[in-house]
Enzyme design. Structure first.
Site, mmCIF file in Angstrom:
data_model
loop_
_atom_site.group_PDB
_atom_site.id
_atom_site.type_symbol
_atom_site.label_atom_id
_atom_site.label_comp_id
_atom_site.label_asym_id
_atom_site.label_seq_id
_atom_site.Cartn_x
_atom_site.Cartn_y
_atom_site.Cartn_z
ATOM 1 N N ASN A 106 0.854 -1.192 0.000
ATOM 2 C CA ASN A 106 0.000 0.000 0.000
ATOM 3 C C ASN A 106 0.885 1.236 0.000
ATOM 4 O OD1 ASN A 106 -2.362 1.566 0.235
ATOM 5 N ND2 ASN A 106 -2.259 1.548 2.470
ATOM 6 N N HIS A 108 0.983 5.300 1.081
ATOM 7 C CA HIS A 108 0.285 6.151 2.054
ATOM 8 C C HIS A 108 0.919 7.539 2.061
ATOM 9 C CE1 HIS A 108 -2.190 7.111 5.476
ATOM 10 N NE2 HIS A 108 -1.123 7.624 6.065
ATOM 11 N N SER A 135 4.944 6.932 2.318
ATOM 12 C CA SER A 135 5.416 5.607 2.717
ATOM 13 C C SER A 135 4.848 4.536 1.794
ATOM 14 C CB SER A 135 4.962 5.275 4.151
ATOM 15 O OG SER A 135 5.344 6.270 5.071
ATOM 16 N N ASP A 144 -2.788 0.850 8.154
ATOM 17 C CA ASP A 144 -1.483 1.406 7.755
ATOM 18 C C ASP A 144 -0.388 1.065 8.762
ATOM 19 O OD1 ASP A 144 -2.591 2.595 5.431
ATOM 20 O OD2 ASP A 144 -3.344 4.248 6.643
HETATM 21 C C1 GRF Z 1 -2.612 8.638 -2.714
HETATM 22 O O1 GRF Z 1 -2.027 9.678 -1.979
HETATM 23 C C2 GRF Z 1 -2.831 7.449 -1.847
HETATM 24 O O2 GRF Z 1 -1.795 7.135 -1.017
HETATM 25 C C3 GRF Z 1 -4.019 7.929 -1.078
HETATM 26 O O3 GRF Z 1 -4.848 8.416 -2.088
HETATM 27 C C4 GRF Z 1 -4.032 8.960 -3.098
HETATM 28 C C5 GRF Z 1 -4.412 8.341 -4.415
HETATM 29 O O4 GRF Z 1 -4.286 9.252 -5.429
HETATM 30 N N1 GRF Z 1 -4.576 6.960 -0.227
HETATM 31 P P1 GRF Z 1 -4.488 8.805 -6.960
HETATM 32 O O5 GRF Z 1 -5.837 8.118 -7.040
HETATM 33 O O6 GRF Z 1 -3.339 7.892 -7.301
HETATM 34 O O7 GRF Z 1 -4.453 10.080 -7.728
#
Ligand code: GRF
Length: 198
Positions: A106, A108, A135, A144
């Site tokens: 994942n 984050h 991360s 997370d």
């Molecule tokens: C990323 O920052 C991800 O970590 C978070 O949502 C965002 C996703 O953005 N949970 P995208 O859909 O790749 O534009």
């Protein structure tokens, strides 16, 4: 060639970066399918690359477990070597995580363990943090909380709002994600070993 399935909920800008990188002939991983819990705008990036998509609509299931069973069935169809959660805004049921860990990662938008959860960027701003980060982790059954594979600091600047800060974090997330996928694909990063030693 490492086979990757990416799961998204939103715009998929991080997915797009991975697809762009994976289109280079020497990139050692291939995105074989993109799934989502809703009609995600990011499906457009998969379609632009001719990559199949699958939808497991959250609202059509009675429980997280029922939704997760259908998602697990879809993953079993594709049999990826690695599952990448790239902005999937759902917690996965434990059974699915147990089936795929440690081959499920994942991204984050915070420097974990700081600011876990769905609002990592907002929470960093609310806390008045001078710096936050990005991360990449192995998914476990917490929020997370899995082993950290890569992370980098991003400063919070005067005048940052949630959107502006997130847009500065995302390029770092993309770079870290692409690097982790490449290292898993080349064998440079062993997820099982990383999960026990970190
Ligand atoms: C990323 O920052 C991800 O970590 C978070 O949502 C965002 C996703 O953005 N949970 P995208 O859909 O790749 O534009």
């Amino acid at each position: 060639m490492l086979k990757v399935v990416v799961l998204i909920s939103g715009t998929g800008s991080n997915l797009r970066a991975l697809l762009d990188e994976a289109s280079a002939p020497d990139f050692p991983a291939q995105v074989i399918a993109v799934g989502a819990d809703r009609e995600a705008a990011g499906f457009g990036h998969a379609e632009a690359y001719g990559i199949p998509t699958f939808l497991v609509p959250w609202e059509q299931f009675d429980s997280r477990e029922a939704w997760g069973e259908e998602l697990a069935a879809q993953l079993d169809v594709w049999q990826p070597d690695l599952v990448v959660l790239s902005g999937l805004m759902r917690l996965l049921p434990a059974g699915l995580v147990d089936r795929w860990a440690p081959h499920i990662i994942n991204t984050h938008p915070a420097y974990l363990p700081e600011f876990p959860g769905a609002h990592g960027v907002r929470d960093a701003l609310a806390a008045g943090a001078a710096q936050t980060g990005a991360s990449v982790i192995v998914v476990d059954n917490g929020v997370d909380s899995g082993p950290i594979l890569a992370q980098e600091r991003v400063p919070v600047l005067d005048g940052d709002d949630e959107n502006r800060l997130h847009e500065r974090i995302k390029p770092v997330e993309r770079r870290l994600l692409i690097d982790v996928v490449r290292r898993v694909a080349t064998g440079d990063l062993d997820l099982a070993a990383a999960s026990t030693s970190l």
